[in-house]
Enzyme design. Structure first.
Site, PDB file in Angstrom:
ATOM      1  N   ALA A 143       0.841  -1.191   0.000  1.00 57.26           N
ATOM      2  CA  ALA A 143       0.000   0.000   0.000  1.00 57.26           C
ATOM      3  C   ALA A 143       0.883   1.249   0.000  1.00 57.26           C
ATOM      4  O   ALA A 143       2.110   1.173   0.051  1.00 57.26           O
ATOM      5  CB  ALA A 143      -0.921  -0.003   1.209  1.00 57.26           C
ATOM      6  N   GLY A 165      -0.428  -5.147   1.080  1.00 54.14           N
ATOM      7  CA  GLY A 165      -1.639  -5.142   0.272  1.00 54.14           C
ATOM      8  C   GLY A 165      -1.515  -5.939  -1.007  1.00 54.14           C
ATOM      9  O   GLY A 165      -2.508  -6.439  -1.538  1.00 54.14           O
ATOM     10  N   GLU A 203      -2.242  -9.422  -0.050  1.00 57.20           N
ATOM     11  CA  GLU A 203      -3.677  -9.516   0.196  1.00 57.20           C
ATOM     12  C   GLU A 203      -4.473  -9.520  -1.110  1.00 57.20           C
ATOM     13  O   GLU A 203      -5.505 -10.208  -1.214  1.00 57.20           O
ATOM     14  CB  GLU A 203      -4.122  -8.362   1.093  1.00 57.20           C
ATOM     15  CG  GLU A 203      -3.614  -8.527   2.523  1.00 57.20           C
ATOM     16  CD  GLU A 203      -3.793  -7.280   3.369  1.00 57.20           C
ATOM     17  OE1 GLU A 203      -4.399  -7.392   4.444  1.00 57.20           O
ATOM     18  OE2 GLU A 203      -3.322  -6.194   2.942  1.00 57.20           O
ATOM     19  N   GLU A 259       3.383  -5.924   7.378  1.00 55.54           N
ATOM     20  CA  GLU A 259       2.864  -4.732   8.061  1.00 55.54           C
ATOM     21  C   GLU A 259       3.385  -4.572   9.489  1.00 55.54           C
ATOM     22  O   GLU A 259       3.445  -3.449   9.999  1.00 55.54           O
ATOM     23  CB  GLU A 259       1.332  -4.778   8.099  1.00 55.54           C
ATOM     24  CG  GLU A 259       0.643  -4.603   6.751  1.00 55.54           C
ATOM     25  CD  GLU A 259       0.445  -5.904   6.004  1.00 55.54           C
ATOM     26  OE1 GLU A 259      -0.289  -5.910   5.001  1.00 55.54           O
ATOM     27  OE2 GLU A 259       1.034  -6.941   6.413  1.00 55.54           O
TER      28      GLU A 259
END
Length: 255
Positions: free
Chosen positions: A63, A108, A111, A131
């Site tokens: 991200a 991300g 994910e 993260e």
């Protein structure tokens, strides 16, 4: 529609969605997530969807950390909801979604791959829920999808330690479904997508819905859901054609 960060290409009934920010390793900022959400809405008629990243270095490196660092809690909640909305659209898409994981897939990006139905990785792929070293946890589904795809212990190592898995280790741990050379990735995924797209649409959608239910409900409720889907396919063109072709020893012609 003009989009700066996500490309959409069609090959027959296969839609290929490419995150196109190679200079930022295809990191997902707000604009990219919004573009991705818009593009996914344009793939409603696809019989298979491929998701990948531009270039050979990264699928999606994560991200937009520069954007996230000063968010308030309400702003972070809104950002999380945007990511969940986009990734849920992948998980609930009528067509199977294949992630072609080329290079880094962190945070991300990991994910995004986990939200897809199938994950084919190039030999240079590296996946991780990194993260924890930013002082946060996965926020777009990683804590929920990863333990359902890999083992609970693998998920805990990746989330607690930020452990990164190379392609072969990711295959061993069940995080990806296959590993191919970088040069073969596009061809292998295209062949798989074409094979998926050739299957009967209603049955494929039903199969995806039933498999998703296995993670959402009890086995008893899931079995009841399966029975309803199974019986509901009888009388459709593809059911009649598929069974007739089998009995007549010929190739079926699905709608």
């Amino acid at each position: 529609m003009t989009r700066e960060t996500v490309d959409l290409e069609w090959t027959d009934d296969v839609a290929t969605v490419t995150i196109d920010r190679p200079d930022r390793l295809n990191a997902l900022n707000r604009e990219t997530l919004s573009d991705l959400e818009d593009v996914l809405e344009e793939t409603d008629e696809a019989r298979a969807v491929v998701v990948t990243g531009a270039g050979d270095d990264a699928f999606v490196a994560g991200a937009d950390i520069g954007y996230m660092q000063d968010l308030s809690t309400p702003e972070a909640q809104e950002y999380a909801e945007l990511g969940h909305r986009v990734f849920d659209a992948i998980t609930t898409h009528d067509a199977p979604v294949i992630a072609a994981v080329n290079g880094y897939a962190f945070g991300g990006g990991c994910e995004l791959a986990l939200a897809s139905d199938l994950r084919i990785a190039s030999e240079n792929a590296v996946l991780g829920q990194t993260e924890i070293d930013l002082g946060i946890v996965p926020g777009w589904g990683g804590t929920q999808r990863l333990p359902r795809i890999a083992s609970d212990s693998t998920a805990r190592r990746m989330v607690f330690l930020g452990e990164r898995l190379g392609a072969e280790e990711a295959l061993e741990e069940g995080v990806v479904d296959d590993v191919v050379s970088q040069d073969e990735l596009d061809e292998v995924v295209a062949e798989m997508a074409a094979e998926v797209a050739a299957k009967p649409t209603a049955a494929m959608t039903a199969a995806k819905e039933a498999l998703n239910q296995a993670h959402e409900t009890s086995q008893e409720a899931g079995l009841a859901f399966e029975r309803r889907l199974w019986s509901g396919l009888f009388g459709t063109h593809d059911q009649r054609e598929g069974m007739a072709a089998f009995v007549e020893d010929r190739e079926p012609e699905f709608e």
